[in-house]
Design a protein around this motif. Structure first.
Motif, PDB file in Angstrom:
ATOM      1  N   PHE A  18       4.202  -0.622   4.628  1.00 44.00           N
ATOM      2  CA  PHE A  18       3.014  -0.868   3.810  1.00 44.00           C
ATOM      3  C   PHE A  18       3.374  -1.570   2.503  1.00 44.00           C
ATOM      4  CE2 PHE A  18       0.281   0.437   0.304  1.00 44.00           C
ATOM      5  CZ  PHE A  18      -0.950  -0.014   0.754  1.00 44.00           C
ATOM      6  N   TYR A  19       4.297  -0.980   1.746  1.00 49.32           N
ATOM      7  CA  TYR A  19       4.621  -1.531   0.427  1.00 49.32           C
ATOM      8  C   TYR A  19       5.345  -2.872   0.515  1.00 49.32           C
ATOM      9  CZ  TYR A  19       2.768   2.415  -2.084  1.00 49.32           C
ATOM     10  OH  TYR A  19       1.911   3.343  -2.614  1.00 49.32           O
ATOM     11  N   SER A  20       6.146  -3.087   1.555  1.00 44.92           N
ATOM     12  CA  SER A  20       6.809  -4.385   1.721  1.00 44.92           C
ATOM     13  C   SER A  20       5.789  -5.506   1.811  1.00 44.92           C
ATOM     14  CB  SER A  20       7.691  -4.387   2.970  1.00 44.92           C
ATOM     15  OG  SER A  20       8.781  -3.526   2.812  1.00 44.92           O
ATOM     16  N   LYS A  21       4.711  -5.266   2.523  1.00 42.37           N
ATOM     17  CA  LYS A  21       3.672  -6.285   2.695  1.00 42.37           C
ATOM     18  C   LYS A  21       2.722  -6.326   1.498  1.00 42.37           C
ATOM     19  CE  LYS A  21       3.921  -5.891   7.685  1.00 42.37           C
ATOM     20  NZ  LYS A  21       3.317  -5.270   8.858  1.00 42.37           N
ATOM     21  N   THR A  76      -3.454 -13.473  -7.649  1.00 44.59           N
ATOM     22  CA  THR A  76      -2.413 -12.563  -7.177  1.00 44.59           C
ATOM     23  C   THR A  76      -2.996 -11.183  -6.901  1.00 44.59           C
ATOM     24  OG1 THR A  76      -0.786 -13.805  -8.452  1.00 44.59           O
ATOM     25  CG2 THR A  76      -0.131 -11.629  -7.692  1.00 44.59           C
ATOM     26  N   VAL A  77      -3.918 -10.736  -7.743  1.00 40.05           N
ATOM     27  CA  VAL A  77      -4.621  -9.467  -7.482  1.00 40.05           C
ATOM     28  C   VAL A  77      -5.353  -9.562  -6.148  1.00 40.05           C
ATOM     29  CG1 VAL A  77      -6.487  -7.949  -8.253  1.00 40.05           C
ATOM     30  CG2 VAL A  77      -4.845  -8.833  -9.913  1.00 40.05           C
ATOM     31  N   ASP A  78      -6.042 -10.665  -5.918  1.00 43.00           N
ATOM     32  CA  ASP A  78      -6.762 -10.869  -4.658  1.00 43.00           C
ATOM     33  C   ASP A  78      -5.810 -10.824  -3.475  1.00 43.00           C
ATOM     34  OD1 ASP A  78      -8.954 -11.275  -6.322  1.00 43.00           O
ATOM     35  OD2 ASP A  78      -9.055 -13.441  -5.956  1.00 43.00           O
ATOM     36  N   ALA A  79      -4.653 -11.486  -3.597  1.00 40.45           N
ATOM     37  CA  ALA A  79      -3.668 -11.498  -2.510  1.00 40.45           C
ATOM     38  C   ALA A  79      -3.113 -10.106  -2.248  1.00 40.45           C
ATOM     39  CB  ALA A  79      -2.543 -12.475  -2.837  1.00 40.45           C
ATOM     40  N   PHE A  80      -2.841  -9.357  -3.312  1.00 40.39           N
ATOM     41  CA  PHE A  80      -2.387  -7.966  -3.153  1.00 40.39           C
ATOM     42  C   PHE A  80      -3.393  -7.175  -2.330  1.00 40.39           C
ATOM     43  CE2 PHE A  80      -3.485  -3.762  -4.796  1.00 40.39           C
ATOM     44  CZ  PHE A  80      -2.383  -3.023  -4.384  1.00 40.39           C
ATOM     45  N   HIS A  81      -4.651  -7.247  -2.700  1.00 39.47           N
ATOM     46  CA  HIS A  81      -5.700  -6.483  -2.026  1.00 39.47           C
ATOM     47  C   HIS A  81      -5.780  -6.874  -0.549  1.00 39.47           C
ATOM     48  CE1 HIS A  81      -9.930  -5.220  -1.170  1.00 39.47           C
ATOM     49  NE2 HIS A  81      -9.508  -4.169  -1.833  1.00 39.47           N
ATOM     50  N   ARG A  82      -5.786  -8.156  -0.287  1.00 34.78           N
ATOM     51  CA  ARG A  82      -5.873  -8.668   1.085  1.00 34.78           C
ATOM     52  C   ARG A  82      -4.673  -8.195   1.913  1.00 34.78           C
ATOM     53  NH1 ARG A  82      -6.244 -13.474  -0.354  1.00 34.78           N
ATOM     54  NH2 ARG A  82      -4.046 -14.026  -0.214  1.00 34.78           N
ATOM     55  N   GLU A  83      -3.465  -8.341   1.382  1.00 37.20           N
ATOM     56  CA  GLU A  83      -2.257  -7.955   2.117  1.00 37.20           C
ATOM     57  C   GLU A  83      -2.157  -6.443   2.298  1.00 37.20           C
ATOM     58  OE1 GLU A  83      -0.116  -9.921   3.734  1.00 37.20           O
ATOM     59  OE2 GLU A  83      -1.435 -11.568   3.155  1.00 37.20           O
ATOM     60  N   ALA A  84      -2.570  -5.697   1.292  1.00 40.43           N
ATOM     61  CA  ALA A  84      -2.535  -4.241   1.396  1.00 40.43           C
ATOM     62  C   ALA A  84      -3.481  -3.747   2.480  1.00 40.43           C
ATOM     63  CB  ALA A  84      -2.872  -3.601   0.052  1.00 40.43           C
ATOM     64  N   LEU A  85      -4.660  -4.327   2.564  1.00 36.42           N
ATOM     65  CA  LEU A  85      -5.599  -3.950   3.619  1.00 36.42           C
ATOM     66  C   LEU A  85      -5.057  -4.346   4.987  1.00 36.42           C
ATOM     67  CD1 LEU A  85      -9.060  -4.832   2.017  1.00 36.42           C
ATOM     68  CD2 LEU A  85      -7.928  -2.592   2.158  1.00 36.42           C
ATOM     69  N   ALA A  86      -4.466  -5.530   5.089  1.00 37.58           N
ATOM     70  CA  ALA A  86      -3.895  -5.992   6.354  1.00 37.58           C
ATOM     71  C   ALA A  86      -2.728  -5.110   6.787  1.00 37.58           C
ATOM     72  CB  ALA A  86      -3.440  -7.444   6.231  1.00 37.58           C
ATOM     73  N   ALA A  87      -2.054  -4.502   5.811  1.00 35.88           N
ATOM     74  CA  ALA A  87      -0.914  -3.629   6.101  1.00 35.88           C
ATOM     75  C   ALA A  87      -1.338  -2.197   6.414  1.00 35.88           C
ATOM     76  CB  ALA A  87       0.052  -3.636   4.920  1.00 35.88           C
ATOM     77  N   GLY A  88      -2.648  -1.941   6.452  1.00 38.14           N
ATOM     78  CA  GLY A  88      -3.123  -0.605   6.810  1.00 38.14           C
ATOM     79  C   GLY A  88      -3.651   0.213   5.653  1.00 38.14           C
ATOM     80  N   GLY A  89      -3.681  -0.364   4.449  1.00 39.21           N
ATOM     81  CA  GLY A  89      -4.250   0.352   3.308  1.00 39.21           C
ATOM     82  C   GLY A  89      -5.758   0.461   3.442  1.00 39.21           C
ATOM     83  N   ASP A 111      -2.768   3.949  -0.191  1.00 41.16           N
ATOM     84  CA  ASP A 111      -1.634   3.734   0.704  1.00 41.16           C
ATOM     85  C   ASP A 111      -1.684   4.734   1.854  1.00 41.16           C
ATOM     86  OD1 ASP A 111      -0.538   6.190  -0.140  1.00 41.16           O
ATOM     87  OD2 ASP A 111       1.234   5.288  -1.054  1.00 41.16           O
ATOM     88  N   PRO A 112      -0.700   4.727   2.776  1.00 34.82           N
ATOM     89  CA  PRO A 112      -0.747   5.635   3.919  1.00 34.82           C
ATOM     90  C   PRO A 112      -0.813   7.123   3.564  1.00 34.82           C
ATOM     91  CG  PRO A 112       0.812   3.877   4.362  1.00 34.82           C
ATOM     92  CD  PRO A 112       0.388   3.744   2.909  1.00 34.82           C
ATOM     93  N   ASP A 113      -0.378   7.483   2.351  1.00 35.76           N
ATOM     94  CA  ASP A 113      -0.429   8.883   1.928  1.00 35.76           C
ATOM     95  C   ASP A 113      -1.604   9.183   1.009  1.00 35.76           C
ATOM     96  OD1 ASP A 113       1.998  10.382   2.989  1.00 35.76           O
ATOM     97  OD2 ASP A 113       2.878   8.525   2.253  1.00 35.76           O
TER      98      ASP A 113
END
Length: 128
Positions: A18-21, A76-89, A111-113
């Motif tokens: 999750f955090y890597s992405k 960059t905030v937008d990209a973080f949000h998009r990638e975090a959701l794609a990673a399962g957030g 995050d996953p927790d």
């Protein structure tokens, strides 16, 4: 100034994935490997990590924590949000301006927790 932060997590591999992405748009990469703990830091040649993940001792996880990562700009905030959701957030606040301070632009995900993770443009230095 905070030197580093460690989160205790239930599933170390799910959290690393999750955090890597999710943190890639913010310039974070996995750096320190102290198995089973892993540290993330700026994608530079330095060895310093300021964000660590480690398994919880009992596997139950820790209480929900809030972490805010500084982003360079709104894109960059937008990209973080998009990638975090794609990673399962899970969405916990879409990118946008907040009422906290003038020019405070951020996004929130769980995050996953269930930890509340934020990316924010440094409102004290934001221009325009």
């Amino acid at each position: 100034m905070i030197d580093h932060l460690t989160l205790k997590v239930r599933d170390i591999q799910a959290s690393i994935d999750f955090y890597s992405k999710a943190l890639a748009p913010l310039g974070y990469v996995a750096k320190a490997h102290h198995e089973p703990t892993i540290g993330f830091g700026a994608g530079d040649d330095g060895a310093h990590s300021d964000f660590y993940l480690t398994p919880s001792e009992d596997g139950a996880g820790s209480p929900v924590t809030h972490i805010a990562f500084r982003a360079a700009d709104a894109a960059t905030v937008d990209a973080f949000h998009r990638e975090a959701l794609a990673a399962g957030g899970r969405d916990n606040g879409a990118p946008g301006l907040r009422d906290y301070h003038p020019k405070y632009y951020s996004a929130f995900v769980l995050d996953p927790d269930g930890n509340n993770v934020e990316a924010v443009v440094d409102w004290s230095e934001a221009q325009g």
